[in-house]
Motif scaffolding. Structure first.
Motif, mmCIF file in Angstrom:
data_model
loop_
_atom_site.group_PDB
_atom_site.id
_atom_site.type_symbol
_atom_site.label_atom_id
_atom_site.label_comp_id
_atom_site.label_asym_id
_atom_site.label_seq_id
_atom_site.Cartn_x
_atom_site.Cartn_y
_atom_site.Cartn_z
ATOM 1 N N LEU A 1 0.830 -1.206 0.000
ATOM 2 C CA LEU A 1 0.000 0.000 0.000
ATOM 3 C C LEU A 1 0.867 1.261 0.000
ATOM 4 O O LEU A 1 0.539 2.249 -0.665
ATOM 5 C CB LEU A 1 -0.926 0.014 1.222
ATOM 6 C CG LEU A 1 -2.144 -0.895 1.176
ATOM 7 C CD1 LEU A 1 -2.988 -0.707 2.437
ATOM 8 C CD2 LEU A 1 -2.992 -0.617 -0.048
ATOM 9 N N ARG A 2 1.966 1.216 0.728
ATOM 10 C CA ARG A 2 2.877 2.358 0.748
ATOM 11 C C ARG A 2 3.438 2.624 -0.649
ATOM 12 O O ARG A 2 3.541 3.771 -1.092
ATOM 13 C CB ARG A 2 4.026 2.086 1.720
ATOM 14 C CG ARG A 2 5.055 3.208 1.831
ATOM 15 C CD ARG A 2 6.373 2.672 2.353
ATOM 16 N NE ARG A 2 6.951 1.710 1.423
ATOM 17 C CZ ARG A 2 7.900 0.839 1.755
ATOM 18 N NH1 ARG A 2 8.354 0.789 2.988
ATOM 19 N NH2 ARG A 2 8.387 -0.012 0.862
ATOM 20 N N ASP A 3 3.783 1.550 -1.362
ATOM 21 C CA ASP A 3 4.306 1.693 -2.725
ATOM 22 C C ASP A 3 3.247 2.294 -3.655
ATOM 23 O O ASP A 3 3.560 3.127 -4.513
ATOM 24 C CB ASP A 3 4.761 0.333 -3.263
ATOM 25 C CG ASP A 3 5.966 -0.212 -2.513
ATOM 26 O OD1 ASP A 3 6.650 0.582 -1.836
ATOM 27 O OD2 ASP A 3 6.216 -1.434 -2.597
ATOM 28 N N LEU A 4 1.982 1.859 -3.488
ATOM 29 C CA LEU A 4 0.898 2.424 -4.298
ATOM 30 C C LEU A 4 0.736 3.912 -3.998
ATOM 31 O O LEU A 4 0.575 4.731 -4.928
ATOM 32 C CB LEU A 4 -0.418 1.688 -4.009
ATOM 33 C CG LEU A 4 -1.673 2.327 -4.625
ATOM 34 C CD1 LEU A 4 -1.599 2.319 -6.146
ATOM 35 C CD2 LEU A 4 -2.934 1.613 -4.131
ATOM 36 N N GLU B 1 -1.373 4.002 -16.597
ATOM 37 C CA GLU B 1 -0.759 2.872 -17.297
ATOM 38 C C GLU B 1 0.265 3.355 -18.329
ATOM 39 O O GLU B 1 1.405 2.865 -18.381
ATOM 40 C CB GLU B 1 -1.838 2.041 -17.987
ATOM 41 C CG GLU B 1 -1.294 0.904 -18.849
ATOM 42 C CD GLU B 1 -2.382 0.196 -19.631
ATOM 43 O OE1 GLU B 1 -2.177 -0.047 -20.838
ATOM 44 O OE2 GLU B 1 -3.442 -0.117 -19.043
ATOM 45 N N LYS B 2 -0.130 4.340 -19.170
ATOM 46 C CA LYS B 2 0.762 4.859 -20.215
ATOM 47 C C LYS B 2 2.017 5.476 -19.609
ATOM 48 O O LYS B 2 3.132 5.264 -20.098
ATOM 49 C CB LYS B 2 0.021 5.893 -21.064
ATOM 50 C CG LYS B 2 -1.073 5.315 -21.953
ATOM 51 C CD LYS B 2 -1.810 6.420 -22.687
ATOM 52 C CE LYS B 2 -2.959 5.854 -23.528
ATOM 53 N NZ LYS B 2 -3.729 6.937 -24.187
ATOM 54 N N THR B 3 1.852 6.238 -18.539
ATOM 55 C CA THR B 3 2.997 6.881 -17.885
ATOM 56 C C THR B 3 3.945 5.840 -17.305
ATOM 57 O O THR B 3 5.173 5.967 -17.411
ATOM 58 C CB THR B 3 2.509 7.816 -16.758
ATOM 59 O OG1 THR B 3 1.607 8.780 -17.310
ATOM 60 C CG2 THR B 3 3.667 8.538 -16.099
ATOM 61 N N HIS B 4 3.388 4.807 -16.717
ATOM 62 C CA HIS B 4 4.190 3.732 -16.109
ATOM 63 C C HIS B 4 5.022 3.011 -17.173
ATOM 64 O O HIS B 4 6.226 2.811 -16.999
ATOM 65 C CB HIS B 4 3.241 2.745 -15.409
ATOM 66 C CG HIS B 4 3.946 1.577 -14.787
ATOM 67 N ND1 HIS B 4 4.477 1.624 -13.520
ATOM 68 C CD2 HIS B 4 4.201 0.322 -15.265
ATOM 69 C CE1 HIS B 4 5.034 0.459 -13.232
ATOM 70 N NE2 HIS B 4 4.880 -0.343 -14.277
ATOM 71 N N LEU B 5 4.387 2.627 -18.274
ATOM 72 C CA LEU B 5 5.077 1.879 -19.331
ATOM 73 C C LEU B 5 6.068 2.762 -20.083
ATOM 74 O O LEU B 5 7.143 2.310 -20.490
ATOM 75 C CB LEU B 5 4.057 1.273 -20.301
ATOM 76 C CG LEU B 5 3.095 0.242 -19.689
ATOM 77 C CD1 LEU B 5 2.082 -0.216 -20.721
ATOM 78 C CD2 LEU B 5 3.854 -0.954 -19.121
ATOM 79 N N GLY C 1 0.611 -4.305 -12.844
ATOM 80 C CA GLY C 1 -0.478 -5.152 -12.350
ATOM 81 C C GLY C 1 -0.599 -5.120 -10.847
ATOM 82 O O GLY C 1 -1.703 -5.115 -10.300
ATOM 83 N N VAL C 2 0.543 -5.081 -10.153
ATOM 84 C CA VAL C 2 0.530 -5.013 -8.681
ATOM 85 C C VAL C 2 -0.125 -3.718 -8.219
ATOM 86 O O VAL C 2 -0.980 -3.711 -7.330
ATOM 87 C CB VAL C 2 1.961 -5.123 -8.115
ATOM 88 C CG1 VAL C 2 1.955 -4.902 -6.608
ATOM 89 C CG2 VAL C 2 2.557 -6.484 -8.442
ATOM 90 N N TYR C 3 0.271 -2.602 -8.835
ATOM 91 C CA TYR C 3 -0.314 -1.306 -8.470
ATOM 92 C C TYR C 3 -1.832 -1.296 -8.709
ATOM 93 O O TYR C 3 -2.601 -0.848 -7.860
ATOM 94 C CB TYR C 3 0.323 -0.184 -9.295
ATOM 95 C CG TYR C 3 1.746 0.145 -8.912
ATOM 96 C CD1 TYR C 3 2.089 0.436 -7.596
ATOM 97 C CD2 TYR C 3 2.752 0.189 -9.875
ATOM 98 C CE1 TYR C 3 3.391 0.736 -7.242
ATOM 99 C CE2 TYR C 3 4.067 0.500 -9.532
ATOM 100 C CZ TYR C 3 4.384 0.765 -8.222
ATOM 101 O OH TYR C 3 5.672 1.076 -7.864
ATOM 102 N N THR D 1 -9.604 -3.042 -17.609
ATOM 103 C CA THR D 1 -9.187 -4.425 -17.369
ATOM 104 C C THR D 1 -7.705 -4.464 -17.045
ATOM 105 O O THR D 1 -6.879 -3.886 -17.769
ATOM 106 C CB THR D 1 -9.450 -5.311 -18.612
ATOM 107 O OG1 THR D 1 -10.842 -5.252 -18.936
ATOM 108 C CG2 THR D 1 -9.049 -6.756 -18.341
ATOM 109 N N ILE D 2 -7.360 -5.125 -15.969
ATOM 110 C CA ILE D 2 -5.956 -5.304 -15.586
ATOM 111 C C ILE D 2 -5.396 -6.458 -16.397
ATOM 112 O O ILE D 2 -5.791 -7.610 -16.213
ATOM 113 C CB ILE D 2 -5.816 -5.580 -14.079
ATOM 114 C CG1 ILE D 2 -6.420 -4.433 -13.267
ATOM 115 C CG2 ILE D 2 -4.352 -5.766 -13.701
ATOM 116 C CD1 ILE D 2 -6.447 -4.675 -11.775
ATOM 117 N N ARG D 3 -4.502 -6.139 -17.307
ATOM 118 C CA ARG D 3 -3.964 -7.165 -18.206
ATOM 119 C C ARG D 3 -2.910 -8.003 -17.510
ATOM 120 O O ARG D 3 -2.070 -7.501 -16.754
ATOM 121 C CB ARG D 3 -3.376 -6.491 -19.451
ATOM 122 C CG ARG D 3 -4.439 -5.846 -20.324
ATOM 123 C CD ARG D 3 -3.855 -4.855 -21.309
ATOM 124 N NE ARG D 3 -2.947 -5.504 -22.255
ATOM 125 C CZ ARG D 3 -2.291 -4.860 -23.213
ATOM 126 N NH1 ARG D 3 -2.442 -3.535 -23.331
ATOM 127 N NH2 ARG D 3 -1.489 -5.501 -24.042
#
Length: 412
Positions: free
Chosen positions: A135-138, A166-170, A180-182, A210-212
């Protein structure tokens, strides 16, 4: 409704004044949670059987009035809980959930981050430090993406928000596994907030998003790297040597989790250091693992022999004075310190960086490559399903598959 409310003093944490915190314990569905009263008493002042302050107390000037207040507070809390039960809001909850419902702030005062903070505190209170860390990481991820100056409300998180996250992360080069964890953690937070009546169900964004799934990240060490670790010439008693011993002990004990290893005591030993019997902290599942000579040698190295005192911790992770509700946090802090040393060891041996958690994956993958069936590895790890075990197993390389193919068709 099987629920119990009980006052007690927390004798695990003693103040400098010699007093202990007075708490109200909620027991429900085989779980418990504590509500601090804000008062502190000595053992002599508190009558645990009657749950009252003794008339000889020097802390309370009017013990009768104080005891009446304690009884009134307990009765009012029980009334609120009965009201929640009548409204059908207690099904499937834990004691900590009841505490949150009863003492919840008005819905409009919650932000996503403040709700995450509340959940983290509850998890730490339950000793579930690993989940609290997730949760802290999120929370840190959301702050980095949204910023900390503008409040983030649940209504702000919609399909567009999730897609942009999602786009920013990738785009930053991070993989779908960590994404997926986030996302799964954020989804769980939404479900919890809806369950507590903090968020309206129509605001739930994961009906559209949808979480791929992605290929699991392989954490296991290769056998050659493991041999380098075992054969490394390290100064006896050094931080690197101790870190190696902890890591190898985890592998030798069938991938035992760091938390479980830290909590093991002499009372977990069967016979003359023949087996270790323990219950997994996370699931309560019982394990019985044979102590092989390598483990016995490690215990001798770490403790200067096998002459343990009664009720002593088996591995020198916790200290005798580490007793109380902060033990999970201390185990977590020492895990971080250990992983830092293991990273240093990996650099010295010129192998890929690894953590204590990878020991569990390494045991599973080594077992697979030695021909142990997945069902046996599943039982060894204590997993409920084979699918869960598969995430721990590394993929076979082409060389191994070629050999298997030769075995199949060699005699044809």
């Amino acid at each position: 409704m099987a629920i119990t409310l009980k006052y007690s003093i927390d004798t695990r944490t003693k103040l400098k004044s010699g007093k202990y915190q007075l708490r109200l314990r909620i027991i429900f569905n085989r779980s418990d949670s504590f509500i601090p009263t804000g008062f502190h008493l000595t053992k002599e002042e508190w009558d645990q059987k009657k749950e009252i302050v003794r008339s000889t107390s020097t802390t309370m000037t009017n013990t009768t009035r104080f005891n009446n207040k304690l009884a009134q507070d307990k009765a009012e809390l029980m009334d609120k809980i009965v009201g929640l039960e009548s409204a059908g809001k207690l099904h499937g909850l834990r004691a900590v959930d009841i505490k949150e419902l009863v003492y919840a702030k008005p819905s409009e005062t919650y932000t996503v981050l403040s709700f995450i903070d509340m959940e983290m505190q509850s998890l730490i209170e339950e000793g579930r430090v690993g989940t609290a860390r997730t949760l802290r990481d999120l929370k840190n991820k959301l702050i980095k993406f949204h910023g900390s100056k503008i409040a983030l409300h649940f209504a702000d998180i919609n399909y567009s928000f999730l897609r942009n996250l999602e786009k920013t992360h990738l785009a930053a080069g991070s993989n779908r596994g960590s994404l997926g964890v986030y996302m799964r953690t954020l989804r769980a937070i939404f479900n919890k907030a809806i369950k507590h009546g903090i968020v309206k169900e129509e605001l739930y964004p994961f009906k559209q998003y949808t979480i791929r799934k992605s290929e699991p990240f392989r954490r296991a060490l290769q056998e050659d790297d493991l041999k380098k670790i075992i054969g490394a010439n390290l100064k006896k008693g050094s931080a690197l040597s101790k870190a190696r011993d902890f890591y190898l002990a985890s592998i030798y004990l069938r991938g035992v989790n760091w938390m479980d290893m830290a909590l093991m005591k002499v009372s977990n030993i069967e016979g003359d250091f023949e087996r270790i019997n323990y219950k997994r902290h996370k699931t309560g599942k019982p394990f019985s693992v044979k102590i092989i000579p390598q483990v016995k040698q490690i215990l001798e190295n770490l403790n200067g022999g096998l002459n343990y005192e009664d009720d002593q911790y088996l591995f020198p992770i916790l200290k005798p004075e580490d007793d109380g509700n902060r033990i999970p946090l201390k185990i977590e802090n020492r895990r971080r310190k250990l992983n830092k040393t293991l990273k240093e060891l990996a650099g010295q041996l010129e192998i890929k960086t690894f953590t204590i958690y990878s020991a569990r994956h390494t045991w599973a993958t080594l077992s697979k490559r030695k021909g142990i069936p997945t069902a046996g590895i599943q039982e060894g790890l204590g997993h409920a399903t084979e699918q869960q075990t598969q995430t721990y197993l590394d993929s076979f390389g082409n060389d191994v598959l070629d050999k298997y193919n030769d075995m199949v068709f060699g005699d044809l």
